[in-house]
Write a protein that holds these residues in place. Structure first.
Motif, PDB file in Angstrom:
ATOM      1  N   ASP D  21       0.752  -1.094   0.032  1.00  0.00           N
ATOM      2  CA  ASP D  21       0.126   0.160  -0.003  1.00  0.00           C
ATOM      3  C   ASP D  21       0.898   1.185   0.126  1.00  0.00           C
ATOM      4  O   ASP D  21       0.866   2.121  -0.644  1.00  0.00           O
ATOM      5  CB  ASP D  21      -0.882  -0.005   1.204  1.00  0.00           C
ATOM      6  CG  ASP D  21      -1.994  -1.002   1.158  1.00  0.00           C
ATOM      7  OD1 ASP D  21      -2.327  -1.538  -0.027  1.00  0.00           O
ATOM      8  OD2 ASP D  21      -2.418  -1.368   2.013  1.00  0.00           O
ATOM      9  N   ALA D  22       1.850   1.367   1.039  1.00  0.00           N
ATOM     10  CA  ALA D  22       2.855   2.598   1.233  1.00  0.00           C
ATOM     11  C   ALA D  22       3.632   2.508  -0.240  1.00  0.00           C
ATOM     12  O   ALA D  22       3.509   3.782  -0.892  1.00  0.00           O
ATOM     13  CB  ALA D  22       3.668   2.215   2.291  1.00  0.00           C
ATOM     14  N   ALA D  23       4.064   1.615  -0.802  1.00  0.00           N
ATOM     15  CA  ALA D  23       4.827   1.484  -2.074  1.00  0.00           C
ATOM     16  C   ALA D  23       4.094   2.132  -3.228  1.00  0.00           C
ATOM     17  O   ALA D  23       4.585   2.920  -4.131  1.00  0.00           O
ATOM     18  CB  ALA D  23       5.328   0.304  -2.474  1.00  0.00           C
ATOM     19  N   LEU D  24       2.734   1.328  -3.492  1.00  0.00           N
ATOM     20  CA  LEU D  24       2.034   2.046  -4.567  1.00  0.00           C
ATOM     21  C   LEU D  24       1.882   3.534  -4.538  1.00  0.00           C
ATOM     22  O   LEU D  24       1.786   4.064  -5.377  1.00  0.00           O
ATOM     23  CB  LEU D  24       0.485   1.493  -4.594  1.00  0.00           C
ATOM     24  CG  LEU D  24      -0.531   1.812  -5.439  1.00  0.00           C
ATOM     25  CD1 LEU D  24      -0.075   1.706  -6.690  1.00  0.00           C
ATOM     26  CD2 LEU D  24      -1.776   0.931  -5.189  1.00  0.00           C
ATOM     27  N   GLU D  25       1.444   4.005  -3.365  1.00  0.00           N
ATOM     28  CA  GLU D  25       1.067   5.428  -3.158  1.00  0.00           C
ATOM     29  C   GLU D  25       2.188   6.021  -3.783  1.00  0.00           C
ATOM     30  O   GLU D  25       2.187   7.200  -4.600  1.00  0.00           O
ATOM     31  CB  GLU D  25       0.906   5.719  -1.430  1.00  0.00           C
ATOM     32  CG  GLU D  25       0.338   7.174  -1.296  1.00  0.00           C
ATOM     33  CD  GLU D  25      -1.019   7.339  -1.534  1.00  0.00           C
ATOM     34  OE1 GLU D  25      -1.698   6.536  -1.272  1.00  0.00           O
ATOM     35  OE2 GLU D  25      -1.430   8.580  -1.653  1.00  0.00           O
ATOM     36  N   LEU D  26       3.377   5.815  -3.190  1.00  0.00           N
ATOM     37  CA  LEU D  26       4.621   6.541  -3.599  1.00  0.00           C
ATOM     38  C   LEU D  26       5.159   6.356  -5.109  1.00  0.00           C
ATOM     39  O   LEU D  26       5.439   7.164  -5.649  1.00  0.00           O
ATOM     40  CB  LEU D  26       5.679   6.115  -2.483  1.00  0.00           C
ATOM     41  CG  LEU D  26       5.854   6.489  -1.170  1.00  0.00           C
ATOM     42  CD1 LEU D  26       6.759   5.788  -0.138  1.00  0.00           C
ATOM     43  CD2 LEU D  26       6.150   7.879  -1.193  1.00  0.00           C
ATOM     44  N   PHE D  27       5.043   5.088  -5.592  1.00  0.00           N
ATOM     45  CA  PHE D  27       5.334   4.944  -6.949  1.00  0.00           C
ATOM     46  C   PHE D  27       4.569   5.925  -7.830  1.00  0.00           C
ATOM     47  O   PHE D  27       5.250   6.300  -8.647  1.00  0.00           O
ATOM     48  CB  PHE D  27       5.061   3.424  -7.168  1.00  0.00           C
ATOM     49  CG  PHE D  27       6.240   2.361  -6.870  1.00  0.00           C
ATOM     50  CD1 PHE D  27       7.456   3.161  -6.623  1.00  0.00           C
ATOM     51  CD2 PHE D  27       6.010   1.186  -6.565  1.00  0.00           C
ATOM     52  CE1 PHE D  27       8.542   2.041  -6.343  1.00  0.00           C
ATOM     53  CE2 PHE D  27       6.933   0.206  -6.046  1.00  0.00           C
ATOM     54  CZ  PHE D  27       8.507   0.564  -6.053  1.00  0.00           C
ATOM     55  N   ALA D  28       3.289   5.779  -7.459  1.00  0.00           N
ATOM     56  CA  ALA D  28       2.425   6.479  -8.367  1.00  0.00           C
ATOM     57  C   ALA D  28       2.434   7.975  -8.209  1.00  0.00           C
ATOM     58  O   ALA D  28       2.510   8.549  -9.208  1.00  0.00           O
ATOM     59  CB  ALA D  28       0.664   6.237  -7.940  1.00  0.00           C
ATOM     60  N   ILE D  37      13.398   3.160  -1.520  1.00  0.00           N
ATOM     61  CA  ILE D  37      13.311   1.966  -0.475  1.00  0.00           C
ATOM     62  C   ILE D  37      13.154   2.545   0.769  1.00  0.00           C
ATOM     63  O   ILE D  37      12.314   2.257   1.381  1.00  0.00           O
ATOM     64  CB  ILE D  37      14.207   0.785  -0.611  1.00  0.00           C
ATOM     65  CG1 ILE D  37      14.068   0.004  -1.827  1.00  0.00           C
ATOM     66  CG2 ILE D  37      14.000  -0.327   0.406  1.00  0.00           C
ATOM     67  CD1 ILE D  37      13.059  -0.823  -2.013  1.00  0.00           C
ATOM     68  N   SER D  38      14.004   3.464   1.093  1.00  0.00           N
ATOM     69  CA  SER D  38      13.725   4.328   2.398  1.00  0.00           C
ATOM     70  C   SER D  38      12.509   4.786   2.484  1.00  0.00           C
ATOM     71  O   SER D  38      12.078   4.861   3.537  1.00  0.00           O
ATOM     72  CB  SER D  38      15.200   5.118   2.333  1.00  0.00           C
ATOM     73  OG  SER D  38      16.101   4.744   2.699  1.00  0.00           O
ATOM     74  N   GLU D  39      12.203   5.767   1.529  1.00  0.00           N
ATOM     75  CA  GLU D  39      11.048   6.485   1.698  1.00  0.00           C
ATOM     76  C   GLU D  39       9.538   5.265   1.665  1.00  0.00           C
ATOM     77  O   GLU D  39       8.816   5.526   2.718  1.00  0.00           O
ATOM     78  CB  GLU D  39      10.706   7.016   0.310  1.00  0.00           C
ATOM     79  CG  GLU D  39      11.580   8.237   0.095  1.00  0.00           C
ATOM     80  CD  GLU D  39      11.367   8.993  -1.303  1.00  0.00           C
ATOM     81  OE1 GLU D  39      10.767  10.011  -1.002  1.00  0.00           O
ATOM     82  OE2 GLU D  39      11.514   8.234  -2.146  1.00  0.00           O
ATOM     83  N   ALA D  44       5.799   2.808   5.334  1.00  0.00           N
ATOM     84  CA  ALA D  44       5.153   1.581   6.032  1.00  0.00           C
ATOM     85  C   ALA D  44       5.287   1.481   7.427  1.00  0.00           C
ATOM     86  O   ALA D  44       4.955   0.617   7.818  1.00  0.00           O
ATOM     87  CB  ALA D  44       5.750   0.456   5.168  1.00  0.00           C
ATOM     88  N   GLY D  45       6.048   2.583   7.971  1.00  0.00           N
ATOM     89  CA  GLY D  45       6.489   2.480   9.510  1.00  0.00           C
ATOM     90  C   GLY D  45       7.546   1.115   9.898  1.00  0.00           C
ATOM     91  O   GLY D  45       7.079   0.657  10.751  1.00  0.00           O
ATOM     92  N   MET D  51      12.077  -4.646   4.972  1.00  0.00           N
ATOM     93  CA  MET D  51      11.729  -4.814   3.443  1.00  0.00           C
ATOM     94  C   MET D  51      12.121  -5.938   3.015  1.00  0.00           C
ATOM     95  O   MET D  51      11.360  -6.611   2.149  1.00  0.00           O
ATOM     96  CB  MET D  51      12.040  -3.421   2.648  1.00  0.00           C
ATOM     97  CG  MET D  51      11.453  -2.251   2.826  1.00  0.00           C
ATOM     98  SD  MET D  51      10.066  -2.172   1.900  1.00  0.00           S
ATOM     99  CE  MET D  51      10.500  -3.358   0.281  1.00  0.00           C
ATOM    100  N   TYR D  52      13.234  -6.263   3.114  1.00  0.00           N
ATOM    101  CA  TYR D  52      13.772  -7.270   2.200  1.00  0.00           C
ATOM    102  C   TYR D  52      13.605  -8.793   3.024  1.00  0.00           C
ATOM    103  O   TYR D  52      13.948  -9.814   2.416  1.00  0.00           O
ATOM    104  CB  TYR D  52      15.409  -7.142   2.052  1.00  0.00           C
ATOM    105  CG  TYR D  52      15.622  -6.183   1.085  1.00  0.00           C
ATOM    106  CD1 TYR D  52      15.688  -6.457  -0.262  1.00  0.00           C
ATOM    107  CD2 TYR D  52      15.742  -4.821   1.564  1.00  0.00           C
ATOM    108  CE1 TYR D  52      16.092  -5.265  -0.961  1.00  0.00           C
ATOM    109  CE2 TYR D  52      15.880  -3.683   0.732  1.00  0.00           C
ATOM    110  CZ  TYR D  52      16.102  -4.153  -0.633  1.00  0.00           C
ATOM    111  OH  TYR D  52      16.152  -3.034  -1.504  1.00  0.00           O
TER     112      TYR D  52
END
Lengths: 192, 192, 192, 192
Positions: D21-28, D37-39, D44-45, D51-52
């Motif tokens: 969810d967090a990634a989609l928001e940012l990627f978009a 990845i840091s962001e 995502a808290g 992440m890995y």
DNA sequence: CATGAATGAGGGTTCATTCAT
DNA sequence: AATGAATGAACCCTCATTCAT
């Protein structure tokens, strides 16, 4: 006005050497994986990023150092390149080998630590294997000529002994009586 | 019925061994830095976290493995512990040494790769130095008794040769004629 | 004889163009973030440092390229600038638009990849919005004149269709039957 | 006492979703390369390293998000899977498509930004191409059945129009009269 | 005008270790 | 005793930008 290409080339070569010197020192003491690019850069007095202006990777850096050391080794060996070893040349070889170990102890420390590493360095080692095989061939021929009973075993023992002595000298720099052993090995394996 | 403390201890010891076996295999193939705790845990069939129930750090793990290997080495050496070496015992020593190298190749691979590492392992090496010095003393005494001209040089050469041979055998497992060299070294350095 | 200011300006402009050409090529193929200043400089045959003599940042460079492409687009559109669209001019517009996409595929690739980016480019897009709104207004007026039921919806559909076709043509260069679609769209949205 | 496998599985799935969810928001918003990845981790808290534990690379993360979105798309399309499109189903398709775009705007923003990217994503796109080709085939068959003059051109226009509308809606969320266009497109491309 | 050496912040990724359960 | 989620520091490397020459 920009620097001339010659100036750039000089800068590049000096800086490359500077980095290699710092890296060799660290690799030898901390091992390849135990040494970080950061440490090398700091020790060389440059920024981390600049490293990659001079070497495209950590691997290229260590490879480059290894090659340089091996070049020194080969330059001193079999000077007339006639492919035959006389008794004098044998002695010369032993003395020069030890001289190299004595003068480039750090390099040989790196060498021995590197050869214990994994596949990444198999390419590097393949190159050196040719050089070392050449040495072995000359030795076997020499022992045959001198009438030694089992020339191959003798050559292998001699080669292993050189390795073992180098290794022990490197690990125990201060205590190891290299001079004494140097004379003894010539006497015992020279077969004059 | 709860387990007795002895049973617990035995289970613990077995698990420790299981971990050490897995770790030795990986360390020898991938190198110390190239092997992760995760890999060791997975290979040993336990969880990462549990590792730390048995070894307080990666370093303690490797140290522990080294100790065990060295113990095997010393057990086989100078079996009657009378502090004197006969010609038969010399031969026995050589043969047993090579037997150990042959049978525990992986351990010795780790050994040689570890001794090139940094100060962390200096403690470990200090311990081993005592053992190796003991061997050296016996050898010097032996060569004195046999009337060898320079007993110390001879002993050092012999020790270095053993190291060099082991090293080359480890690196070149398939090609190295260990049997042949074994006989040759007894003949050349046995001084019967 | 020193050059006149005009000569300097001309040389400057040519060099800027040379850089922009190289950059467009790379941006379109590797993406904006995937293209480094170094690559652009090398491809343009100049040094990295000199880049900053002509463009104050990577961002200014891409902005400048975008502007140029949009200028080409507007030049071809509504040639007589009388603010009214005839049926012939509509067809002319469609054909010219596709001609532009066909001939400047690379630019439009960059365009579509850029408009999906973040606020940095919102300024750029604001500028273009005016141009595109202008086009939209003309179209609505045209459809009104032709008696289309919902002129705004028709205009939006037409504009979206042009975008969608361009996008698909760009992504699927070889397979996309642009000519066929060109005729079909004129028939379906021309309302002669 | 450790958590049960079920507990772990639940934690994993929830956390994976949280990251996606967090990634989609940012990627978009920032684009794929523009998002670090840091962001993502911060948003995502969680810690960067964690992440890995859930995604083996940034690429797997974005791929996973894309797949999920495409799954939603395909679920709503051709619901009875009989491979034939009726006029009602055509309308249903259009309405459902717009519903998806309306409800998952962010995802489609990512989708459009991703398709402009380089070879890394060609594999991903290859997968989707099959799905989209399937849609196209159904459409062509539908237009044939309805007696449209050039079914392929019509289908391509319709597909491109859907793309173009989605794109413009995404870019211009507030102003775009999606409802109106939705009706118009059904009227104009439905061919009842 | 022109060069490329130099910087420094940040990129994605790995991993020994800790901790809640 | 046992799990694997979680951390955080460090890893190698890239790159837009600056600067001495």
């Amino acid at each position: 006005m920009p620097r001339t290409p010659e100036q750039f080339k000089k800068i590049r070569e000096e800086k490359r050497q500077q980095i290699k010197d710092a890296a060799l020192e660290l690799f030898a003491h901390e091992g390849y994986h135990g040494t970080s690019i950061s440490e090398i850069a700091k020790s060389a007095g440059i920024s981390k990023g600049l490293m990659y202006n001079y070497f495209e990777s950590k691997e290229e850096l260590v490879t480059s150092i290894m090659d340089e050391g091996m070049k020194i080794f080969t330059e001193f060996f079999d000077p007339d390149k006639d492919g035959v070893l006389t008794a004098d040349e044998f002695e010369f070889f032993v003395r020069k080998s030890f001289e190299t170990v004595r003068e480039n102890t750090i390099y040989w420390k790196l060498y021995f630590s590197i050869i214990m590493q994994k596949e990444v360095f198999e390419l590097v080692m393949a190159k050196y294997k040719n050089i070392l095989d050449e040495v072995m061939n000359l030795l076997v021929a020499y022992y045959e000529k001198q009438g030694v009973e089992d020339p191959l075993a003798e050559a292998i023992m001699f080669g292993s002994l050189m390795d073992g002595i180098s290794l022990n000298y490197i690990l125990n720099n201060d205590m190891f009586p290299l001079d004494k052993v140097e004379d003894a090995i010539i006497k015992k394996f020279g077969h004059r």
